[in-house]
Every structure is written in C-alpha cells, then in structure tokens.
Design an enzyme around this catalytic site. Structure first.
Site, PDB file in Angstrom:
ATOM      1  N   ASP A  82       0.846  -1.187   0.000  1.00 40.45           N
ATOM      2  CA  ASP A  82       0.000   0.000   0.000  1.00 40.45           C
ATOM      3  C   ASP A  82       0.885   1.240   0.000  1.00 40.45           C
ATOM      4  OD1 ASP A  82      -2.519   1.483   0.372  1.00 40.45           O
ATOM      5  OD2 ASP A  82      -1.667   1.964   2.315  1.00 40.45           O
ATOM      6  N   ASP A 104      -7.087  -1.678   3.861  1.00 40.98           N
ATOM      7  CA  ASP A 104      -6.185  -2.773   3.490  1.00 40.98           C
ATOM      8  C   ASP A 104      -6.567  -4.098   4.157  1.00 40.98           C
ATOM      9  OD1 ASP A 104      -4.509  -0.991   2.021  1.00 40.98           O
ATOM     10  OD2 ASP A 104      -3.627  -0.337   3.916  1.00 40.98           O
ATOM     11  N   ASP A 141      -1.488  -0.406   6.001  1.00 41.93           N
ATOM     12  CA  ASP A 141      -1.636   0.149   7.351  1.00 41.93           C
ATOM     13  C   ASP A 141      -3.041   0.636   7.651  1.00 41.93           C
ATOM     14  OD1 ASP A 141      -1.743   2.382   5.699  1.00 41.93           O
ATOM     15  OD2 ASP A 141      -0.726   3.675   7.152  1.00 41.93           O
TER      16      ASP A 141
END
Length: 804
Positions: free
Chosen positions: A491, A694, A690
């Site tokens: 990410d 996600d 994080d």
C-alpha cells in the site's frame, strides 16, 4: 434491450456487475452485451466490464450457484450476497439475533450448527459470523485454568524428581518410599484432569483415522503416566533390569506432567492469537455509530438506533459526528475524513450531490444526507464481510510435525504390538513380563516430548528475535508461509509514504522571501476549510512564524481564498485565481511542474496583485522505502504498489521508487481481487498495508504485513506487524522466517533421531546377540537428550546472522 435480471431490482434500479453498487435508472453509464443491458456507477466500472464481460457474468453465476446450494443445505443460515461475495455470514453492524454457525479454523470444509471440536484436527470450532459484542471465549478460559493448575502441580513434581541431582539424595532420604507416591498424587490431576481435552481429541483422532499432534500428546502422556503409576503401585512386577542401583523402579511422573503444562501453554497462546483475529472484525463493526439523528417530515429531529434507519431517510450530521450510513448529501458542505475506510490522510470536500460513506468522520460543516444503503449493504459492512470471508477461507499450512505424526504414530504403535507378540511367543521367561516391558519401552522412547517442543521452541525464540528487530509475528503459520513469498503488494499511503500531508517546499519570488510567503498564506488559510489549510497553518506554527490580522476574508469557489493581511491584499489558490489577479506564475513554472509530477499539491500566493511564490504540500516518501524495495528485489520478490489515490499521484510515487506495477484508484475490493488474482497465478503473496481499507487484502494474502504506525484493525488482521513501520523489516522478516523453518526441521530431526535409533533397541533386537534389553530409564534419557538438543538448537536463533 432488456436488463439482465441478475443485475436489476424490482424498484427499477440496477446493480453494477463490477463493484456491486446500486445504480439509478437514469445513470449515464450503460453497456449492451448478449441481448442484455447493464448499468454502471462510473466509466471505470463500465470499462472493466467491457474488457471482459464473461468474467463478471460467470462470477455472478458462481455466486448464484453458491447461494442456492448454501440455502438448500442450510435454510436457516443468515447470508448476505452481493456481486463480490458468495457466502457471507457476517451480520450488519448493530444487528442482533443472528443465527451463528461454527467452523473449524484449520479446515474450512468442517461446519456445524452447534459448538464443539473439529472431528479431524481436534481444534475447537469457532462461531461465525462475529458480532460487535465481544463474547467470552469459554475454551480459552478453560485452557487457562487447566494450565494454571498444571503448572502449580508440575513444579513440585519436578522438584521431587530432580531434587536428588542437586541435594545429594536429600529428598529421597527424607521422604523415602513416600516420595514416589507424592509424585503420583501431584501428577494424577495433571495427567488426567488437566490433560483431559488432549485425551478426548487423541481418541477422536484415532476413531477418525486422522492422527495428529493430539494423538502424539495423548499417547505420550498416557504411556509415561500409566507406566509410572504401575511402577509405583506394583514395583515387584518389574525385573532387576528395570531397577536403578538402589533397587527402585524409575518413574516418569515429572515428564508426563511437564508435557501437559507445556502443551497447555501453547494452547493458551494460540487461542489468544485467534481471539485477536475476531477482535479485528469486532473493531470494524464498532466503527459505525450506535445512533443517528433523523429528520422527520415536519422538520423535527429524533435520535434513532442505527439499525432502524431505512433507505430514503433524511439524516443530519453535525460537525465532529460520524456519518451513520452510506448516503448522498442534499444540503450543506463539509470536509469528511475518510481515512478509516480509504487509508488516505487528506479530508475530502463534500457538497450537495456527493456520496458519503458510513462510519467516516464529518469535519466542520453540517450535512443533511439521504440514506442510500443501510445494514449489510453499506461499504463498511461489505469490508467486514470481505475480511471475515478471506480469513475463514485462508487454508493454513499443515504443520510438519502433524505430517510426520500421520506416519509416525501408527508405525510406533505397530512396532509396540509386534514387540509384545514376539516376546510373548518367543522370548525367555517370564515371557509376558518381558513382552509388556519391551512394548512399554518402545512407547516410552517414542514418547513425543521433544516433538512437542520442536516447533514451539523455535517459534518462541524467533518471535523474541523478531521483536528486537521490529517484526511481530502473530503465529507460527505466518512465519512458515512468509518463507515462500515471491510477490508483495505494498500500500502506498502510510507504508511507502509517511501517511500524512506535510509542507514539503516553499518557493518565493523576489522581492518576497520564504517567510513572508508562508506567513501570508498561513494567515489567510486560518479561516479556510480547505483540507490542506491545517497543514500549512501547522507548518507556520512549527517555524514560529507570527500570524497577521485578516480582514475581508472570502472563499472563491473552485479557486482559493482571498483577504487582507495587515492591510495588504493576499490571494492564495490555484492557477485560475492567479490569472484572476493578473499574477504571472511563469518564473516558477518549472519548479511547479516538478512538484506536481512528484504528486504534490501546489498553492500559489499573490500579494497586492504581484506573484509572490508558492507552497507545495504532499505525502513524503519514507526514507527507508527505497532501500527496502531494493532489498526485496534482490531476494527475487516482485513488488506491486496499490493506492486509493488517483493514477497521476500513485504513478508519481511509483516512478520515484522504481516500481513498475501500479494499482491506482483502488478500493478495498480492488486490492482484494488483485491479491486473489496473484494467488490464482500460483504466486505466494504478501500484502503490506496500514489502513482499514487494506484489511480485506491483508486477510486474503498468504501473509498480511501491517505497519505498526497504522490502524489497530490492520495490525490485528495481519500475520506480521512491523512495529516501527519500517519497510526494511520485511526483508529481515523473510530472512528470519527462512532461518526459523530450517531450525524447526533440525529440531524435528533431533526429536526423532534418538527415538529412531532407540526403538529397535527397546524392541529387543540386541538381546539375542548381547543379552541387552533397553531399560525405560535409558528410554527416558534418550527423550531428555532429544529435548535438550531441541532447546539448544532453537536458542541458536537468538544470535544467528540473518542478512549478509
């Protein structure tokens, strides 16, 4: 063209076959295929469908087939179906009275209507779906209680058994024959009551013809305790060959009771880890507010429970409140913090006609919204459903010890039976006594003491070493699977970048300087509701810049803000505002283009109609990201970047980091689908992120890696957490997992090599040639030696070099 009935509703609305969102009949995005018309929420979904219609239509067919078979087999189960999930049991937030089912955490094919143990692996079945209320875990409470008693009783047994080695037989001289009876009294509740769940599971594993670790545990405890009890009760039944130099028959109560205590400790730790996984889902469910303010037709307000909101209800959301459900804004404007769902740090401006998502946080304005999706149809509920289903369907790697046990246990039992038969029919007198003792010796030397330590010891040492390196593993499965990872999806926000907007540049044009430009912009922006205003104001404060007095402040829609600072006219905003003030930005055009290419947002400043300069705000790349990505590539790991940002911003970051594969404008479902697609290619996938957005991909990946600087939900969902949010730790984690798995294999070798060498001797193969019959004391010594070897080898992980 007629609508496809699978993607149309009785109300006349349509369902987007790509993302599952509801589309109004007047939606502009349409596509014709195979005599049917399909509607889409956006041009992006339409393009995806047009590239591969058969994929989305076949997925819908699989969804329908799964729903039909599930309801046929379980007509009372509570399901929620959409275009993305075909067996979702997760309840909508705040919904109650959901009929729970129970499933095995190790084998997704095992389900039950009632709680109990899995008939295959012996693990306790877990309830599904998880509700927002944290229910007590009766198995964890039971195992904790058994562990406490087993530890309290095993310690004195260990002191009694080993005390003579330290005190010169002082304990034996003091207690005499009563020492053995005292050991038996203390060990009996441990080996019977505390170990009872293991005995039950061992018996079931034999009945189901699926031997596992519980078979070995039950066998080891039963043999060691049973033999010792017989030796205590009728010691005269044993010949001289089984007595020590004092004439006593050795007993093994301490081995049996300590095994039980150690295995119970492992069960408690594992159950706690599993409960944290459920806590992640409960935390997701708790994001939604419990109540909302509904606007009655007569204009009055009323506070109502979240589950009483219906589609079409008008709701008012005041500053600082959470938006209760997915809706459309019909009055007011504000900036909404969507980071809890998108992971992106910058608030998003919302005005009439914009959609808002449930559980996001309203900023400074008042919004009046109309509910469009409620309950299980909201974005939050769908994310919860995806997390729960991905966690449930993830097949854990079968532990190597269990694979060995499937062959080892039946083989040992067969050897023990054959040993008894040979001695009973062909052995010297007393045949039955020799036959019984030889068979017992075989079982004792095969007792899985070291096998029970082989994996836990390595895991305990590895997790301690990992913690010092800033890497937290949730369980042994994550360590084992990380070794084989060959693709990592990362990410962007908060993982590759710092995750919060910062002032990254101030450029001034003579005769102005940087301080005067920042002072002018920050002073005017103090009255602005723009999402980046706070970042600029905070940057000015951190530089100890004194703010001026503002007069005639005004916001220019779509351009920026204007006002007078200490009597001077200041305009701050975009290119259009500069043109409106006849301020020429040409002197800094190259610098502006460079910052924009790097993904930053530029804000110009004009003072008294003269161009003064600009500030650039962006999300800086972490200092460790470049080195970390290089280390991963050096180890043959392919890197894919995923981001909820626009393609231009995401591509700018990827270009700076040398990443070729970019997934931009990515929703939680897009990230989940990319993980699934990579796994379908045969890849072993790790996902590093994080944010809550996600969480579905973290759960679906073979290994989820969460940044410790991110959300608690991401960390609870992931198998690995990087405490300091340092991507370099991933390379260290991979090296540690490989070293740990090698260490476990070495431990298993030590656990079996003594037994493999000792079993033939225990069976009596040396007796015809040398008259040697292995005493159970030597069998116990072999067990101890293998245990010591396992512990010493596992401790090597504390200092072993990981990266060269």
């Amino acid at each position: 063209m007629t609508p496809d009935p699978r993607f149309s509703k009785p109300s006349g609305e349509f369902v987007d076959p790509v993302c599952g969102m509801t589309v109004r009949p007047d939606g502009p995005h349409r596509f014709e295929h195979a005599d049917h018309e399909y509607r889409f929420c956006s041009a992006g979904c339409k393009a995806k469908f047009g590239n591969d219609p058969d994929f989305y239509l076949s997925r819908a067919a699989r969804t329908a087939d799964s729903a039909h078979s599930h309801h046929a087999a379980h007509p009372h189960a509570t399901d929620s179906h959409d275009a993305h999930s075909h067996r979702v049991h997760v309840a909508a937030p705040a919904r109650k009275h959901v009929s729970a089912r129970y499933y095995c955490p190790m084998d997704e094919d095992v389900e039950s209507d009632v709680p109990g143990d899995c008939p295959k692996c012996g693990m306790a079945l877990e309830p599904y779906p998880t509700t927002a209320e944290a229910a007590p875990n009766p198995e964890l409470a039971d195992m904790t209680r058994r562990f406490a008693w087993a530890t309290a009783l095993s310690l004195p047994v260990l002191v009694l058994a080993m005390g003579d080695m330290i005190g010169g037989r002082a304990i034996s001289e003091l207690l005499g024959e009563s020492k053995t009876w005292l050991e038996a009294v203390l060990a009996t509740p441990v080996c019977i009551w505390a170990a009872w769940p293991f005995h039950v599971r061992a018996v079931r594993s034999i009945g189901n013809r699926s031997p596992n670790m519980f078979t070995l545990i039950g066998l080891g405890v039963t043999v060691a305790y049973g033999y010792s009890l017989v030796a205590t009760w009728v010691p005269d039944a044993f010949p001289a060959a089984f007595r020590d130099h004092t004439g006593r028959v050795a007993v093994y109560f301490e081995a049996a009771s300590v095994i039980v205590a150690l295995i119970l400790l492992g069960q408690v730790l594992e159950l706690r880890a599993r409960s944290r996984t459920n806590a992640a889902i409960r935390e997701l469910l708790a994001l939604a507010p419990a109540e909302a303010t509904r606007v009655r037709p007569n204009g009055e307000y009323e506070r109502v429970a979240l589950d009483s909101i219906g589609v079409g209800d008008r709701l008012i959301v005041r500053p600082g409140e959470k938006i209760p459900t997915d809706a459309r804004v019909v009055d007011g404007s504000s900036a909404v913090d969507e980071s809890m769902l998108t992971g992106e740090p910058m608030p998003v401006a919302k005005s009439v006609g914009d959609r808002v998502a449930g559980a996001t946080l309203n900023g400074t304005g008042v919004l009046v919204i109309v509910a469009e999706r409620v309950g299980a149809d909201t974005l939050l509920a769908r994310i919860v459903a995806m997390v729960a289903e991905a966690q449930r369907s993830r097949a854990p790697v079968q532990r190597l010890a269990d694979r060995v046990a499937a062959v080892f246990v039946p083989t040992v039992i067969a050897i023990a039976v054959a040993t008894f038969a040979v001695w009973a029919f062909a052995g010297p007198q007393p045949r039955l006594a020799h036959a019984l003792l030889a068979a017992v010796a075989v079982l004792i030397i095969a007792c899985p003491c070291a096998l029970g330590l082989a994996t836990p010891m390595s895991i305990m040492v590895a997790t301690g070493r990992g913690a010092r390196l800033g890497v937290l593993f949730r369980d042994a499965q994550a360590i084992e699977r990380l070794r084989d990872v060959d693709v990592i999806m990362v990410d962007k926000t908060g993982t590759l970048t710092e995750g919060r907007p910062r002032l990254i540049a101030i450029v001034a044009v003579e005769p102005f300087d940087e301080a005067s430009v920042l002072r002018a912009i920050a002073t005017v922006e103090r009255g602005s509701e723009h999402p980046l205003a706070g970042t600029i104001v905070e940057a000015a404060r951190s530089r100890a810049i004194a703010f001026g007095e503002v007069a005639d402040f005004a916001a220019v829609v779509g351009q920026g803000v204007v006002g007078k600072v200490d009597g001077r006219a200041v305009a701050c905003g975009n290119d259009a505002l500069m043109r409106a003030n006849a301020a020429d930005t040409a002197p800094t055009r190259a610098a502006v283009q460079q910052h924009r290419a790097d993904g930053a947002t530029v804000m110009f400043c004009a003072i008294d109609g003269r161009y003064a300069g600009f500030v650039a705000v962006g999300d800086p790349i972490k200092a460790t990201s470049r080195a970390a990505l290089a280390a991963l590539r050096a180890r043959g790991i392919r890197v894919v970047m995923a981001s909820g940002d626009a393609l231009a911003t995401a591509s700018a970051v990827a270009r700076q980091l040398g990443i070729d594969e970019v997934l931009a404008d990515a929703s939680p479902h897009d990230k989940l689908e990319r993980v699934r697609a990579l796994k379908a290619e045969g890849r072993v996938v790790a996902m590093a992120g994080d944010g809550i957005n996600d969480a579905p991909a973290l759960a679906a990946a073979d290994v989820g890696i969460a940044m410790g600087t991110g959300t608690d939900v991401a960390m609870a969902t992931a198998g690995v957490t990087l405490v300091r949010g340092d991507l370099n730790a991933i390379a260290r984690a991979v090296a540690l997992s490989r070293a740990t798995m090698a260490n476990i294999r070495q431990n298993l070798f030590f656990a079996f090599v003594y037994n493999a060498l000792g079993v033939p001797i225990a069976a009596g193969v040396l007796y015809p040639f040398f008259g040697v019959l292995l005493s159970p004391m030597f069998a116990a010594a072999a067990m101890s030696a293998s245990s010591v070897s396992v512990i010493a080898n596992a401790l090597r992980l504390r200092t072993q070099t990981l990266l060269r």
